[in-house]
Write an enzyme that holds these catalytic residues in place. Sequence first.
Site, PDB file in Angstrom:
ATOM      1  N   LYS A  78      -8.140 -10.280  37.117  1.00 52.82           N
ATOM      2  CA  LYS A  78      -8.353  -8.976  38.652  1.00 52.82           C
ATOM      3  C   LYS A  78      -7.013  -9.686  39.685  1.00 52.82           C
ATOM      4  O   LYS A  78      -6.438  -8.593  39.852  1.00 52.82           O
ATOM      5  CB  LYS A  78      -9.832  -9.538  39.083  1.00 52.82           C
ATOM      6  N   LEU A  79      -6.603 -10.544  40.082  1.00 54.17           N
ATOM      7  CA  LEU A  79      -5.576 -11.137  40.537  1.00 54.17           C
ATOM      8  C   LEU A  79      -4.361 -10.703  39.610  1.00 54.17           C
ATOM      9  O   LEU A  79      -3.652 -10.394  41.010  1.00 54.17           O
ATOM     10  CB  LEU A  79      -5.789 -12.450  41.493  1.00 54.17           C
ATOM     11  N   GLU A 118       1.550 -16.674  45.102  1.00 52.82           N
ATOM     12  CA  GLU A 118       2.961 -17.540  44.080  1.00 52.82           C
ATOM     13  C   GLU A 118       2.490 -17.883  43.064  1.00 52.82           C
ATOM     14  O   GLU A 118       3.228 -18.045  42.592  1.00 52.82           O
ATOM     15  CB  GLU A 118       3.909 -18.684  45.067  1.00 52.82           C
ATOM     16  N   ARG A 150      -9.234 -24.865  38.275  1.00 48.48           N
ATOM     17  CA  ARG A 150     -10.333 -25.769  37.749  1.00 48.48           C
ATOM     18  C   ARG A 150     -11.673 -25.764  37.324  1.00 48.48           C
ATOM     19  O   ARG A 150     -12.281 -24.880  37.920  1.00 48.48           O
ATOM     20  CB  ARG A 150     -10.010 -27.419  38.581  1.00 48.48           C
ATOM     21  N   LYS A 198     -14.544 -28.969  37.514  1.00 50.12           N
ATOM     22  CA  LYS A 198     -15.383 -29.766  38.204  1.00 50.12           C
ATOM     23  C   LYS A 198     -15.790 -30.615  36.757  1.00 50.12           C
ATOM     24  O   LYS A 198     -16.124 -30.435  35.404  1.00 50.12           O
ATOM     25  CB  LYS A 198     -16.580 -29.857  38.420  1.00 50.12           C
ATOM     26  N   LYS A 216     -22.447 -35.358  42.439  1.00 50.34           N
ATOM     27  CA  LYS A 216     -23.175 -35.166  42.993  1.00 50.34           C
ATOM     28  C   LYS A 216     -23.830 -34.256  43.047  1.00 50.34           C
ATOM     29  O   LYS A 216     -25.370 -34.445  43.785  1.00 50.34           O
ATOM     30  CB  LYS A 216     -22.078 -33.705  43.179  1.00 50.34           C
ATOM     31  N   HIS A 240     -11.821 -19.471  52.239  1.00 43.82           N
ATOM     32  CA  HIS A 240     -13.117 -19.617  50.500  1.00 43.82           C
ATOM     33  C   HIS A 240     -14.062 -18.943  50.488  1.00 43.82           C
ATOM     34  O   HIS A 240     -14.461 -18.702  51.344  1.00 43.82           O
ATOM     35  CB  HIS A 240     -13.707 -21.672  51.004  1.00 43.82           C
ATOM     36  N   GLU A 253     -15.904 -20.391  42.538  1.00 41.93           N
ATOM     37  CA  GLU A 253     -14.722 -20.761  44.572  1.00 41.93           C
ATOM     38  C   GLU A 253     -13.715 -20.473  44.837  1.00 41.93           C
ATOM     39  O   GLU A 253     -12.442 -20.937  43.430  1.00 41.93           O
ATOM     40  CB  GLU A 253     -15.646 -21.785  44.773  1.00 41.93           C
TER      41      GLU A 253
END
Length: 224
Positions: A41-42, A59, A64, A66, A74, A141, A160
């Site tokens: 999409k981007l 640019e 990534r 996790k 976590k 974010h 995210e």
Amino acid sequence: MDNLTVTSEQVEELAKNFSRTDDFVRVMTYYRCAIMEIQTKLNVLNQEFSLQYDRNPFESIESRLKKPESIVEKMLRRNIPLTVEDMEQEMTDIAGIRVICSFQEDLYNLADLLVEQDDVLLISRKDYIANPKPNGYRSLHLLIDIPIFLSQGKKHMKVEVQFRTIAMDFWASVDHKLKYKKNIRDAEAVVGKLKICADTLARMDAEMEEIRRTIDADGEKLHE
């Protein structure tokens, strides 16, 4: 097992076992697919923006997933049951994309265009550019719900997406590296200098934006 007393070796062993389960492998594949959906999409928006305004809004894009050790650490720290189902429900930062833009205005435009798409659901928006963190951190974010289409049907995944200018990303990268340094003499002074650098880079971003607008305005006058 008491989560407060778990050693790094135990976390590593738990993560190894957790990441080998079929459910974990399958869900992580879904997260990769969700990342690809947003990247596509981007990239489409980037091409359209380039045709319309004769420049690209970003640019680069970095993505990534996790790592299992970070996920397990976590979950233990937050007392989340160590199951794939709870991982999906409670954790929102397993899949991440970082979009690096030259100009702050393009950053906001691109983020708005992304969340306006019919199949993109905005869960939360945290604007650390308009409201920087106390240490000087700046970034936009977005937590997004994106559907992926599988042979068994549609599945919604959380990703995210962070938007930064080149200057913001440079500062965040240096700050991240310094956080892992130990035994820093006069750490408070270092934190203060980093804050000054962040403010200086923010002013530079604003000045570069003004230069771009001036150049664009002059270019439009030439074509009148």
